[in-house]
Design a protein around this motif. Structure first.
Motif, PDB file in Angstrom:
ATOM      1  N   GLY A 118       0.656  -1.344  -0.354  1.00  0.00           N
ATOM      2  CA  GLY A 118      -0.202   0.123  -0.263  1.00  0.00           C
ATOM      3  C   GLY A 118       0.859   0.956   0.386  1.00  0.00           C
ATOM      4  N   GLU A 119       1.808   0.833  -0.248  1.00  0.00           N
ATOM      5  CA  GLU A 119       3.023   2.248  -0.439  1.00  0.00           C
ATOM      6  C   GLU A 119       3.060   2.371  -1.298  1.00  0.00           C
ATOM      7  OE1 GLU A 119       6.033   1.035   3.935  1.00  0.00           O
ATOM      8  OE2 GLU A 119       6.128  -0.117   1.775  1.00  0.00           O
ATOM      9  N   CYS A 120       2.318   3.613  -1.969  1.00  0.00           N
ATOM     10  CA  CYS A 120       2.074   3.337  -3.439  1.00  0.00           C
ATOM     11  C   CYS A 120       1.382   4.635  -4.173  1.00  0.00           C
ATOM     12  CB  CYS A 120       1.421   1.915  -3.958  1.00  0.00           C
ATOM     13  SG  CYS A 120       1.024   2.387  -5.418  1.00  0.00           S
ATOM     14  N   CYS A 121       1.343   5.982  -3.766  1.00  0.00           N
ATOM     15  CA  CYS A 121       0.522   6.676  -4.435  1.00  0.00           C
ATOM     16  C   CYS A 121      -0.373   6.207  -5.994  1.00  0.00           C
ATOM     17  CB  CYS A 121       1.595   8.187  -5.861  1.00  0.00           C
ATOM     18  SG  CYS A 121       2.296   6.532  -6.533  1.00  0.00           S
ATOM     19  N   ASN A 122      -0.448   5.556  -6.529  1.00  0.00           N
ATOM     20  CA  ASN A 122      -1.199   5.001  -7.221  1.00  0.00           C
ATOM     21  C   ASN A 122      -2.582   3.861  -6.096  1.00  0.00           C
ATOM     22  OD1 ASN A 122      -1.911   5.648  -9.033  1.00  0.00           O
ATOM     23  ND2 ASN A 122      -0.168   4.641 -11.088  1.00  0.00           N
ATOM     24  N   ALA A 123      -2.422   3.735  -5.149  1.00  0.00           N
ATOM     25  CA  ALA A 123      -2.707   2.544  -4.567  1.00  0.00           C
ATOM     26  C   ALA A 123      -4.741   3.065  -4.586  1.00  0.00           C
ATOM     27  CB  ALA A 123      -2.605   2.529  -2.783  1.00  0.00           C
ATOM     28  N   GLY A 124      -5.313   2.124  -4.292  1.00  0.00           N
ATOM     29  CA  GLY A 124      -7.046   1.596  -5.055  1.00  0.00           C
ATOM     30  C   GLY A 124      -7.473   1.565  -3.276  1.00  0.00           C
ATOM     31  N   SER A 125      -6.789   2.789  -1.694  1.00  0.00           N
ATOM     32  CA  SER A 125      -7.470   2.353  -0.718  1.00  0.00           C
ATOM     33  C   SER A 125      -9.048   3.263  -0.519  1.00  0.00           C
ATOM     34  CB  SER A 125      -6.350   3.564  -0.158  1.00  0.00           C
ATOM     35  OG  SER A 125      -6.328   4.808  -0.852  1.00  0.00           O
ATOM     36  N   ARG A 126      -8.990   3.694  -1.066  1.00  0.00           N
ATOM     37  CA  ARG A 126     -10.545   3.741  -1.239  1.00  0.00           C
ATOM     38  C   ARG A 126     -11.736   2.633  -1.797  1.00  0.00           C
ATOM     39  NH1 ARG A 126     -12.217   9.480  -1.548  1.00  0.00           N
ATOM     40  NH2 ARG A 126     -11.520   9.230  -4.109  1.00  0.00           N
ATOM     41  N   LEU A 127     -12.694   1.579  -1.352  1.00  0.00           N
ATOM     42  CA  LEU A 127     -13.421   1.272  -2.280  1.00  0.00           C
ATOM     43  C   LEU A 127     -14.713   1.782  -1.414  1.00  0.00           C
ATOM     44  CD1 LEU A 127     -13.036  -2.462  -1.639  1.00  0.00           C
ATOM     45  CD2 LEU A 127     -11.999  -1.047  -3.223  1.00  0.00           C
ATOM     46  N   ILE A 128     -15.528   1.911  -2.850  1.00  0.00           N
ATOM     47  CA  ILE A 128     -16.697   3.323  -3.250  1.00  0.00           C
ATOM     48  C   ILE A 128     -18.014   1.813  -3.359  1.00  0.00           C
ATOM     49  CG2 ILE A 128     -18.441   5.217  -3.322  1.00  0.00           C
ATOM     50  CD1 ILE A 128     -15.583   6.488  -3.371  1.00  0.00           C
ATOM     51  N   LEU A 129     -18.069   1.895  -3.017  1.00  0.00           N
ATOM     52  CA  LEU A 129     -19.230  -0.365  -3.274  1.00  0.00           C
ATOM     53  C   LEU A 129     -20.466   0.231  -3.032  1.00  0.00           C
ATOM     54  CD1 LEU A 129     -17.679  -2.759  -0.963  1.00  0.00           C
ATOM     55  CD2 LEU A 129     -16.846  -1.933  -3.208  1.00  0.00           C
ATOM     56  N   HIS A 130     -21.761  -0.092  -4.415  1.00  0.00           N
ATOM     57  CA  HIS A 130     -22.553   0.268  -4.498  1.00  0.00           C
ATOM     58  C   HIS A 130     -23.144  -0.634  -2.896  1.00  0.00           C
ATOM     59  CE1 HIS A 130     -27.167  -0.005  -5.074  1.00  0.00           C
ATOM     60  NE2 HIS A 130     -26.407   1.103  -6.044  1.00  0.00           N
ATOM     61  N   LYS A 131     -24.680  -0.319  -2.282  1.00  0.00           N
ATOM     62  CA  LYS A 131     -24.801  -0.465  -0.543  1.00  0.00           C
ATOM     63  C   LYS A 131     -25.338  -1.860  -1.457  1.00  0.00           C
ATOM     64  CE  LYS A 131     -29.821   1.089  -0.221  1.00  0.00           C
ATOM     65  NZ  LYS A 131     -30.157   0.553  -1.084  1.00  0.00           N
ATOM     66  N   ASP A 132     -25.697  -2.089  -1.686  1.00  0.00           N
ATOM     67  CA  ASP A 132     -26.800  -3.772  -2.328  1.00  0.00           C
ATOM     68  C   ASP A 132     -25.736  -5.260  -2.246  1.00  0.00           C
ATOM     69  OD1 ASP A 132     -29.295  -2.263  -2.538  1.00  0.00           O
ATOM     70  OD2 ASP A 132     -29.373  -2.313  -5.042  1.00  0.00           O
ATOM     71  N   ILE A 133     -24.257  -4.541  -2.821  1.00  0.00           N
ATOM     72  CA  ILE A 133     -23.536  -5.250  -3.393  1.00  0.00           C
ATOM     73  C   ILE A 133     -22.321  -5.400  -1.223  1.00  0.00           C
ATOM     74  CG2 ILE A 133     -23.417  -5.887  -4.958  1.00  0.00           C
ATOM     75  CD1 ILE A 133     -21.250  -3.910  -5.630  1.00  0.00           C
ATOM     76  N   ALA A 134     -22.291  -4.347  -1.249  1.00  0.00           N
ATOM     77  CA  ALA A 134     -20.889  -3.617   0.082  1.00  0.00           C
ATOM     78  C   ALA A 134     -20.591  -4.795   0.694  1.00  0.00           C
ATOM     79  CB  ALA A 134     -21.509  -2.661   0.488  1.00  0.00           C
TER      80      ALA A 134
END
Ligand code: NDP
Length: 502
Positions: free
Chosen positions: A294-310
């Protein structure tokens, strides 16, 4: 639970003593050494000279002389391209040595670094191809009396400052393009991971780069970096690192109006809709969050999930995260290595504590891993994160994934755009309209659709907002290191402004 790969004791290891490169000479420096302890094994592995302000000034003077009077900017592009191609071959030939250095100094998994070195070879070759394609413009459309020619000239002396998270890859996103344009350079690697950049110095000498064209000064940002960003004989600064130091760089450079190129932090969202190929996404979520710890400027560090599948997605990401192998970077099966320093591990821990205090829950991980040496952390998932929390807005730079939810596309876009960063984003949906809508509305330099963190030298890389300024890679990468000059040529008799016509 995490799959642990305990580091083996480095039985036959030797401490490597490095020198810095100024005007073609390898120098031990006048001051004390900087010592690098392997973040995975806890033993001293490298020593570098602690470069001083005076060392940096001599390096800048050497680069200035090499630019103003030297051969490099005056060679043909094909001659420069041949040197870059030779450098690429020599990097490939020393790939194992370079990979070992980045693995042991940065704590990165060796199999991953091998990929980064191979990727760098490709970038050096790409830069060579651009060297021969650098050209200006001509305007033969301005009437019989005028011919316009627009030249691209090398900008001059470039300061290159790099961080610790991708030591060899990042210098390769800057230096070959600056060299392709005909610039001369002073390079300062991170004081934590200078080894592979110094080996690159040897490689470039062998490839035929003349003295003074590439100078490498080791040392701290406060001592060496500060002068590299403010000295009047430097024409441009190319910096990768934190947004805070990026702003400082810009302030320093403003005093003499240097050109500045900045690759800074990110807090990159992956937005997931219910119709996505979730099998593909789950793998990309784990890769995006935990690649390079995760020491990466491009890390996908936020998941924004639709509530139906979260809840289903969080359960599946947590299940897969259990199988990620964490530990010895020198073991070829390891996927996540060590955390760069004990202080950085503490900083990550502080974000977790703050998130829990604000109401987030740990769905997986959260603990440090004790191998009796080095510092490691389990892949971690935080759920019930809300957009206002620090862990949702700031760069944690560790293996920590924050999960947020949305109900409408507009809300997903609003959450994605609600922070100061805008480096990259991902969108997952089988619907073309959904992907394009997100792709066009999210303010980020790269938007991946049904993939994540793919890259190739042809595609530009850089950030919106406080993620940076300018772009690296892509077909214009060499142009970044040039000035534009207009030659406005008059042909034939001239109409005078004040002299009476004869
Ligand atoms: P920094 O921004 O502090 O360091 C990046 C480079 O800048 C290093 O070579 C550093 O030197 C140098 N530097 C530091 N201070 C100055 C200065 N005053 N003038 C000129 N150069 C300077 O990043 P860190 O390595 O300390 O990491 C801190 C945080 O930055 C991370 O936790 C992460 O959030 C972020 N980061 C982002 C990166 C990205 O790719 N976007 C990469 C690395 C970090 P030195 O450290 O040797 O003193």
């Amino acid at each position: 639970m995490t799959v642990l790969v305990a580091p083996k004791v480095l039985s036959d290891h030797r401490v490597r003593d490095f020198k810095m490169l100024i005007d073609g000479k390898w120098e031990a420096g006048t001051s004390h050494s900087i010592e690098r302890v392997a973040p995975s094994h806890g033993v001293l592995v490298s020593r570098y000279p602690a470069g001083t302000k005076a060392d940096a000034e001599r390096a800048i003077a050497a680069a200035r002389k090499a630019f103003d009077n030297g051969a490099w900017p005056r060679m043909t592009a094909s001659e420069r391209a041949n040197v870059l191609l030779k450098a690429a071959d020599l990097i490939a030939a020393r790939a194992e040595e370079l990979a070992y250095l980045d693995a042991i100094e940065a704590g990165k998994p060796i199999s991953q670094v091998r990929g980064e070195i191979a990727g760098s070879v490709d970038i050096w070759r790409y830069a060579a191809s651009l060297a021969r394609n650098l050209h200006g413009e001509s305007y033969n459309t301005l009437g019989d009396g005028t011919l316009g020619v627009v030249l691209r000239e090398a900008i001059g002396v470039v300061s290159i400052i790099t961080p610790w998270n991708f030591p060899f890859l990042i210098v390769g996103q800057k230096l070959p393009f600056a060299l392709a344009a005909g610039c001369t350079t002073v390079v300062k690697p991170s004081e934590l991971t200078s080894g592979s950049t110094l080996v690159l110095g040897e490689i470039l000498q062998e490839a035929g780069v003349p003295n003074g064209v590439v100078n490498i000064v080791t040392g701290t940002g406060a001592e060496v970096g500060a002068i590299m960003t403010s000295h009047p004989h430097v024409d441009m600064v190319s910096f990768t690192g934190s947004t805070g130091v990026g702003k400082l760089t810009m302030t320093n450079a403003a005093q003499t109006l240097k050109k500045v190129s900045l690759e800074l932090g990110g807090k990159n969202p992956q937005i997931v809709f219910p119709d996505a190929d979730l099998d593909a996404f789950i793998d990309a979520a784990v890769f995006g969050a935990y690649f390079n710890a995760g020491e990466c400027c491009n890390a996908g560090s936020r998941l924004i999930l639709h509530k139906d599948i979260a809840s289903d997605v969080v359960r599946r990401v947590a299940e897969l995260a259990k199988h990620v192998k964490v530990g010895d970077p020198l073991d070829p099966t390891t996927q996540v290595g060590a955390i760069i320093t004990p202080q950085h591990l503490e900083k990550i821990g502080g974000y977790l504590a703050g998130a829990r205090d604000s109401g987030a829950r740990i769905a997986h991980g959260g603990e440090t891993l004790d191998f009796g040496m080095g510092q490691f952390m389990a892949p971690t998932i935080l759920e019930a994160v809300t957009p206002g929390m620090a862990v949702a807005r700031e760069e944690v730079f560790g293996p920590v994934l924050s999960v947020l939810t949305f109900e409408t596309t507009a809300e997903a876009i609003e959450i994605a755009n609600s922070i100061d960063y805008g480096l990259s984003a991902g969108v997952w949906s089988r619907d073309f309209d959904t992907c394009l809508t997100i792709g066009r509305k999210v303010r980020a330099g790269t938007v991946w659709m049904n993939t994540f963190m793919d890259g190739t030298p042809e595609l530009p890389f850089g950030g919106y907002k406080q993620s940076g300024l300018g772009r690296e890679l892509g077909r214009h990468a060499v142009e970044d290191y040039t000035e534009t000059k207009t030659l406005n040529m008059h042909v034939g008799g001239r109409t005078n402004w004040w002299m009476p016509q004869k």
